[in-house]
Motif scaffolding. Structure first.
Motif, PDB file in Angstrom:
ATOM      1  N   VAL A   1      11.986  -2.437  10.680  1.00 44.20           N
ATOM      2  CA  VAL A   1      13.370  -2.130  10.304  1.00 44.20           C
ATOM      3  C   VAL A   1      13.459  -1.894   8.794  1.00 44.20           C
ATOM      4  N   ILE A   2      12.858  -2.797   8.028  1.00 43.33           N
ATOM      5  CA  ILE A   2      12.922  -2.624   6.562  1.00 43.33           C
ATOM      6  C   ILE A   2      12.223  -1.327   6.166  1.00 43.33           C
ATOM      7  N   PHE A   3      11.071  -1.076   6.750  1.00 46.88           N
ATOM      8  CA  PHE A   3      10.252   0.064   6.328  1.00 46.88           C
ATOM      9  C   PHE A   3      10.905   1.404   6.661  1.00 46.88           C
ATOM     10  N   TYR A   4      11.472   1.499   7.872  1.00 38.27           N
ATOM     11  CA  TYR A   4      11.972   2.807   8.311  1.00 38.27           C
ATOM     12  C   TYR A   4      13.482   2.971   8.190  1.00 38.27           C
ATOM     13  N   ARG A   5      14.209   1.841   8.096  1.00 38.81           N
ATOM     14  CA  ARG A   5      15.653   1.954   8.258  1.00 38.81           C
ATOM     15  C   ARG A   5      16.482   1.455   7.066  1.00 38.81           C
ATOM     16  N   THR A   6      15.831   1.036   5.987  1.00 35.70           N
ATOM     17  CA  THR A   6      16.644   0.547   4.865  1.00 35.70           C
ATOM     18  C   THR A   6      16.381   1.365   3.605  1.00 35.70           C
ATOM     19  N   LYS A   7      17.289   1.185   2.648  1.00 40.15           N
ATOM     20  CA  LYS A   7      17.182   1.855   1.366  1.00 40.15           C
ATOM     21  C   LYS A   7      15.858   1.492   0.696  1.00 40.15           C
ATOM     22  N   LEU A   8      15.564   0.179   0.674  1.00 39.50           N
ATOM     23  CA  LEU A   8      14.346  -0.260   0.000  1.00 39.50           C
ATOM     24  C   LEU A   8      13.108   0.350   0.652  1.00 39.50           C
ATOM     25  N   GLY A   9      13.077   0.355   1.989  1.00 41.20           N
ATOM     26  CA  GLY A   9      11.932   0.920   2.693  1.00 41.20           C
ATOM     27  C   GLY A   9      11.740   2.385   2.341  1.00 41.20           C
ATOM     28  N   ALA A  10      12.843   3.141   2.342  1.00 40.18           N
ATOM     29  CA  ALA A  10      12.757   4.560   2.015  1.00 40.18           C
ATOM     30  C   ALA A  10      12.289   4.739   0.581  1.00 40.18           C
TER      31      ALA A  10
ATOM     32  N   ASN B   1      14.398   3.901  -8.948  1.00 43.92           N
ATOM     33  CA  ASN B   1      13.782   3.146 -10.035  1.00 43.92           C
ATOM     34  C   ASN B   1      12.308   2.923  -9.714  1.00 43.92           C
ATOM     35  N   THR B   2      11.447   3.620 -10.444  1.00 40.77           N
ATOM     36  CA  THR B   2      10.031   3.639 -10.059  1.00 40.77           C
ATOM     37  C   THR B   2       9.231   2.464 -10.595  1.00 40.77           C
ATOM     38  N   SER B   3       9.885   1.490 -11.287  1.00 38.10           N
ATOM     39  CA  SER B   3       9.110   0.285 -11.566  1.00 38.10           C
ATOM     40  C   SER B   3       9.588  -0.875 -10.700  1.00 38.10           C
ATOM     41  N   ILE B   4      10.891  -0.919 -10.394  1.00 36.21           N
ATOM     42  CA  ILE B   4      11.372  -2.007  -9.532  1.00 36.21           C
ATOM     43  C   ILE B   4      10.883  -1.806  -8.091  1.00 36.21           C
ATOM     44  N   THR B   5      10.856  -0.544  -7.627  1.00 40.40           N
ATOM     45  CA  THR B   5      10.501  -0.299  -6.226  1.00 40.40           C
ATOM     46  C   THR B   5       9.099  -0.798  -5.864  1.00 40.40           C
ATOM     47  N   PRO B   6       8.045  -0.405  -6.590  1.00 42.89           N
ATOM     48  CA  PRO B   6       6.735  -0.960  -6.238  1.00 42.89           C
ATOM     49  C   PRO B   6       6.674  -2.473  -6.448  1.00 42.89           C
ATOM     50  N   PHE B   7       7.442  -2.976  -7.423  1.00 42.72           N
ATOM     51  CA  PHE B   7       7.514  -4.426  -7.621  1.00 42.72           C
ATOM     52  C   PHE B   7       8.025  -5.085  -6.348  1.00 42.72           C
ATOM     53  N   MET B   8       9.109  -4.534  -5.803  1.00 46.12           N
ATOM     54  CA  MET B   8       9.676  -5.089  -4.578  1.00 46.12           C
ATOM     55  C   MET B   8       8.713  -4.939  -3.402  1.00 46.12           C
ATOM     56  N   GLY B   9       7.985  -3.822  -3.365  1.00 51.62           N
ATOM     57  CA  GLY B   9       6.983  -3.627  -2.316  1.00 51.62           C
ATOM     58  C   GLY B   9       5.957  -4.751  -2.344  1.00 51.62           C
TER      59      GLY B   9
ATOM     60  N   ALA C   1       3.219 -13.443  -5.546  1.00 50.10           N
ATOM     61  CA  ALA C   1       3.008 -11.988  -5.569  1.00 50.10           C
ATOM     62  C   ALA C   1       3.646 -11.347  -6.796  1.00 50.10           C
ATOM     63  N   MET C   2       4.665 -12.018  -7.351  1.00 48.71           N
ATOM     64  CA  MET C   2       5.330 -11.459  -8.524  1.00 48.71           C
ATOM     65  C   MET C   2       4.414 -11.424  -9.745  1.00 48.71           C
ATOM     66  N   ILE C   3       3.428 -12.323  -9.778  1.00 48.82           N
ATOM     67  CA  ILE C   3       2.586 -12.387 -10.991  1.00 48.82           C
ATOM     68  C   ILE C   3       1.818 -11.076 -11.208  1.00 48.82           C
ATOM     69  N   PRO C   4       0.986 -10.631 -10.243  1.00 51.27           N
ATOM     70  CA  PRO C   4       0.304  -9.342 -10.474  1.00 51.27           C
ATOM     71  C   PRO C   4       1.291  -8.174 -10.519  1.00 51.27           C
ATOM     72  N   ALA C   5       2.408  -8.283  -9.769  1.00 54.86           N
ATOM     73  CA  ALA C   5       3.381  -7.189  -9.747  1.00 54.86           C
ATOM     74  C   ALA C   5       4.036  -7.038 -11.111  1.00 54.86           C
TER      75      ALA C   5
ATOM     76  N   TYR D   1       0.833  -1.189   0.000  1.00 57.11           N
ATOM     77  CA  TYR D   1       0.000   0.000   0.000  1.00 57.11           C
ATOM     78  C   TYR D   1       0.883   1.260   0.000  1.00 57.11           C
ATOM     79  N   ALA D   2       2.002   1.228   0.758  1.00 59.01           N
ATOM     80  CA  ALA D   2       2.883   2.395   0.826  1.00 59.01           C
ATOM     81  C   ALA D   2       3.600   2.630  -0.492  1.00 59.01           C
ATOM     82  N   SER D   3       3.785   1.584  -1.301  1.00 56.04           N
ATOM     83  CA  SER D   3       4.440   1.817  -2.584  1.00 56.04           C
ATOM     84  C   SER D   3       3.430   2.272  -3.635  1.00 56.04           C
ATOM     85  N   GLY D   4       2.194   2.499  -3.199  1.00 53.47           N
ATOM     86  CA  GLY D   4       1.191   3.056  -4.098  1.00 53.47           C
ATOM     87  C   GLY D   4       0.466   2.006  -4.919  1.00 53.47           C
ATOM     88  N   ARG D   5       0.510   0.750  -4.495  1.00 54.35           N
ATOM     89  CA  ARG D   5      -0.148  -0.310  -5.254  1.00 54.35           C
ATOM     90  C   ARG D   5      -1.251  -0.944  -4.417  1.00 54.35           C
TER      91      ARG D   5
END
Lengths: 385, 516
Positions: free
Chosen positions: A240-249, A267-275, A159-163, A101-105
């Motif tokens: 920790v992931i959400f507030y303290r890592t590169k991916l979370g940010a 990278n605005t397509s990989i980031t929501p994919f990872m989310g 989860a990768m399928i819809p992503a 949800y935080a990655s906008g998906r």
């Protein structure tokens, strides 16, 4: 130049100071009203339910019903254990949904993942010599780790399928995931029926899990299992992931403003994919906790609604994993209260569905209390000016 | 005694975020008068006019039009009551003709059928009557900015308004177009229209207006007849301190070329060539300014350099590395910083904290990272330092950016882009809509980063005073090409610049000299 700078500074500073304290006040009002909306939403929904209970049970039974609904879950250890056992998968799915949800998906694939995530390891358990001969002899903690890792991995893959559809092909992840949820249930059932079913049972189910390949129950035979600790650790890892890592940010920034994220070099397509993949991992682990904790055998023949509840939990927590334990508890409590009510009175369990709808309605309604919030802010600004 | 067309009394407007934009303001316009409404950015001029035009409601106060109290609920209502507005950003449909745009919302014709001929006739009549010289049949997208503005005027005049609000009408015009507009406005004044002229350009106000009202921080701090005032008095009323537009700067000592673009072209979505065979360079230790009427390829140029869009052909080199096809993260790691003209879209995310907004551009580098983890302590120190050094008015790094004012948001962006290790900074309209104090700070920063840190700066701006003050070398862009270069920026007059910007004159490549 230097002199004029010196002269002007005190004026500027005092002006800033004034604005500063007003702003602090306004921000506080804003947070207060955000919280108020959630709490009031829950209270109003609760009150509505009470009214309906009174109407349904009539004059005689209403006191009893009310008591059951309001404090029912606290009355016995078993019931309270039930609240906590519901809470375990809720916390995990809720945290996962925060990432999505935080990655906008808006992928709700968690729902189907709960059903399908345990299937690969179950197939290994009942079909291979590793599962039948070696695993039961391994220490319990090793087996539990195997369960968590395989279920999480399965969740990630699903989860990768819809992503992938969304980020690479432009297909709406919401639609894909809703359709895929049914696919997940039936693929899981087909696999279980053909490769791991216990033919002595009258319904589709596997044989019982060996005692060393599951999360042991607490308090005798309640649904509360060791899985609750997995959930607690899961929430910590999520925070920790959400507030303290590169991916979370990256996930938070991309969700807040995708064009800004792009400009900043994210990278605005990989980031929501990872989310979404993270959401899948957490949902998979929730599936492990639910299947190998609250059940003795795999016996899910339809969707559990845990994934959808996870969405509600994330929405109530305003996509912050740190609030997920609280909102997960609230929902678990309400659901348990409803089932207590269901067994003790003639009120159907579906009541709680309506309750949820009302809560979501108020939490999502941005303008609920908007006027009063506006008045409070105006008052604060005026007091300062 | 002049007839009062419009009176606003005791207007107070507070925005939902608690910002008191206008506080107890009283303001009036007479028949046949141009009344200037001036003040710094954020002083409340636009908010006051939005209240008058029905775009915003106000918490207190009343509006009186021609002696009757009016309650204006929407722009349509405002127009019906005789108040028209020419917005800073034109509200037009580019694919329709002038006539179709003008009659939008009051289309002539029997019933639901649109009578195109009548629309053209009506529009042309109004255009001729006021001598605006716009052809009713041309498409909006083929018009120049000046003509588009006249279409906005037509839209208002065609609806029989008596009071016209012009929100910074000259911001997008060349000096020549501005003069033409003034002639038309004076013409309208003599016909009895009341005009509200919003501006920060004092010379224009002195030339054009009859009366003036000065706003500061949402309050009226002065008003009077222009005849009794002079620019010095006005500027003193507008800002709390004397604005020092003179930036002390050491003569530039440019070194190696940091950024070089070679023959870049860019075709937009309609296939129009927006950037055309452009080649130039920016050297370490200098500020290169690009002047030009907006929409002549400057936006695309800055976005190509920053990696947001890819050039159709040509190469961009940064610190001797070809960055034409590289990702934004790579380009930033090679030494680029970028301040976009659209700060709400590209510069910030409102719902996250100041800290996260600053962190955003550092995520791809390892300044605040060890592996995947963020060094929170180092980041917090850095953010606290930015807040202090740039005087960002917030209570701390965890405040949401949406609670800050425009100037403070820009400070967050500038702090982020200037505090990194970048040695090339592309800056597009850095002070648009920003208060004088912050603008001053940003301009000084542009100069000092080239002098102290040997950075290279490319400044794109439509504010001629700013670009003349800050740049060491000035290029003029017209139709996606560079048409002039000035190495002695201070000696160039606005008029000369205007002629190059409008395409009346252009330099040969010999006259321009080396573009590096």
């Amino acid at each position: 130049m230097k002199a004029s700078d010196k002269d002007s500074k005190p004026i500027v500073m005092s002006a800033l100071g004034n604005r500063d304290s007003t702003m602090k006040k306004i921000q506080r009002i804003d947070y207060l009203y955000e919280a108020l909306r959630v709490v009031l939403g829950i209270l109003i929904a609760y009150a509505l339910c009470l009214v309906i209970i009174v109407l349904l049970t009539g004059v005689d039974g209403w006191k009893d019903a009310l008591y059951n609904f309001a404090v029912g879950p606290f009355t016995t250890t078993r019931r309270f254990a039930q609240v906590l056992s519901r809470m375990a998968p809720y916390m995990l799915v809720g945290c996962g949904m925060c990432f999505v949800y935080a990655s906008g998906r808006f992928s709700v694939i968690s729902e189907g993942i709960i059903n399908i995530a345990p299937v690969p390891i179950i197939l290994v358990m009942f079909n291979t010599s590793f599962g039948l001969n070696i695993m039961p002899g391994l220490p319990k903690i090793v087996n539990q780790l195997i369960l968590i890792v395989t279920c999480g991995a399965t969740g990630a893959v699903i989860a990768m399928i819809p992503a992938y559809g969304r980020e690479k092909l432009g297909a709406s992840e919401t639609v894909t995931s809703i359709v895929l949820n049914s696919v997940c249930v039936y693929i899981a059932l087909a696999l279980i029926r053909n490769f791991a079913a216990d033919r002595t049972q009258s319904f589709i189910a596997t044989p019982n899990y060996p005692a060393s390949i599951r999360f042991a129950r607490y308090f005798g035979n309640t649904n509360l299992s060791e899985g609750i600790w997995v959930a607690v650790i899961g929430v910590i890892i999520a925070c920790v992931i959400f507030y303290r890592t590169k991916l979370g940010a990256e996930i938070r920034i991309t969700g807040a403003n995708p064009t800004f994220a792009k400009y900043a070099g994210i990278n605005t397509s990989i980031t929501p994919f990872m989310g979404q993949v993270l959401g899948g991992i957490f949902a998979g682990v929730a599936g492990a906790v639910e299947n190998f904790g609250a059940y003795n055998q795999y016996q899910m023949t339809m969707l559990t609604n845990i994934g959808m509840d996870g969405l509600i939990i994330a929405v109530m927590a305003k996509k912050h994993p740190i609030f997920v334990p609280i909102t997960a508890f609230v929902l678990a409590y309400i659901r348990t209260a409803a089932s207590v009510l269901n067994t003790n009175t003639k009120i159907p369990i579906e009541l709680v569905t309506m309750l949820q709808a009302v809560i979501i309605f108020f939490v999502a309604a941005e303008e609920f209390l908007g006027k009063s919030r506006q008045r409070a802010i105006i008052k604060a600004s005026r007091a300062e000016a | 005694m002049a007839v009062e067309l419009l009176r606003m009394e005791g207007i107070t407007k507070i925005y939902p975020n608690g910002f008191m934009a206008v506080s107890n303001v009283t303001f009036s316009v007479n028949e046949g008068e141009i009344h200037a409404l001036i003040g710094e950015n954020g002083a409340g001029k636009t908010s006051l006019m939005k209240v008058l035009f029905g775009l915003e409601n106000c918490q207190e106060g009343k509006v009186i039009i021609s002696g009757n109290q009016a309650h204006i609920t929407s722009p349509l209502d405002a127009i019906a009551k005789g108040v028209g507005m020419v917005h800073q950003h034109f509200m037009q449909v580019p694919n329709l003709t002038v006539a179709e745009n003008v009659v939008l919302g009051m289309e002539p014709g029997p019933g639901p059928v649109f009578d195109a001929k009548k629309a053209v006739r009506m529009t042309q009549e109004v255009s001729d009557k006021f001598g605006l010289g716009v052809s009713a049949n041309s498409l909006i997208r083929d018009l120049t900015v000046g003509q588009k503005q006249k279409v906005e005027l037509l839209k208002a005049l065609g609806r029989n308004v008596k009071v016209l609000i012009l929100d910074e009408p000259t911001a997008v015009l060349t000096p020549q177009e501005t003069r033409e507009l003034f002639v038309q406005l004076k013409n309208l004044r003599s016909m009895g229209y009341g005009i509200i002229f919003i501006s920060h350009k004092l010379d224009e106000v002195m030339e054009l207006c009859d009366r003036v009202t000065v706003l500061r921080r949402g309050k009226v701090v002065g008003h009077g007849d222009i005849a009794d005032l002079n620019p010095a008095k006005l500027s003193k009323m507008m800002v709390e301190r004397e604005v020092n537009l003179n930036i002390d700067k050491v003569k530039a000592a440019p070194k190696q070329t940091v950024l070089h673009v070679e023959k870049i072209n860019y075709l937009d979505d309609y296939g129009k060539r927006v950037v055309c065979n452009l080649s130039f360079g920016v050297r370490a230790g200098e500020v290169v300014g690009i002047a030009g009427v907006e929409g002549n390829g400057q936006t695309e140029l800055s976005e190509i350099i920053a990696g947001l869009i890819k050039a159709t052909s040509g190469t961009v080199t940064l610190n001797s590395v070809d960055i034409t096809r590289k990702s934004i993260a790579d380009i930033r790691n090679l030494g680029l910083a970028h301040i976009s003209e659209d700060r709400m879209k590209f510069g910030m995310a409102g719902t996250i904290s100041v800290r996260d907004n600053i962190l955003a551009t550092y995520l791809s580098g390892d300044k605040f990272r060890s592996g995947q983890f963020i060094k929170m302590k180092k980041l917090d120190e850095f953010v606290a330092n930015c807040i202090k050094e740039f005087e960002i008015a917030c209570s701390g790094g965890s405040d949401n950016v949406k609670f800050l004012s425009g100037g403070n948001i820009q400070k967050v962006i500038v702090a982020r882009e200037f505090s990194g290790d970048a040695n090339f900074i592309v800056v597009n309209q850095p002070t648009r809509g920003i208060d004088v104090g912050t603008s001053d700070l940003i301009r000084r920063l542009l100069v000092s980063s080239t002098r102290d840190k040997d950075n290279a700066v490319l400044l794109i701006s439509s504010d001629l005073a700013e670009i003349a003050e800050v740049s060491d070398r000035l290029l003029v862009m017209k139709d996606g090409e560079i048409v002039a270069q000035f190495t002695d920026v201070k000696s160039v007059s606005d008029n000369t610049l205007g002629e190059y910007m409008l395409g009346v004159r252009r330099m040969t490549s010999e006259e321009m000299g080396d573009l590096f």
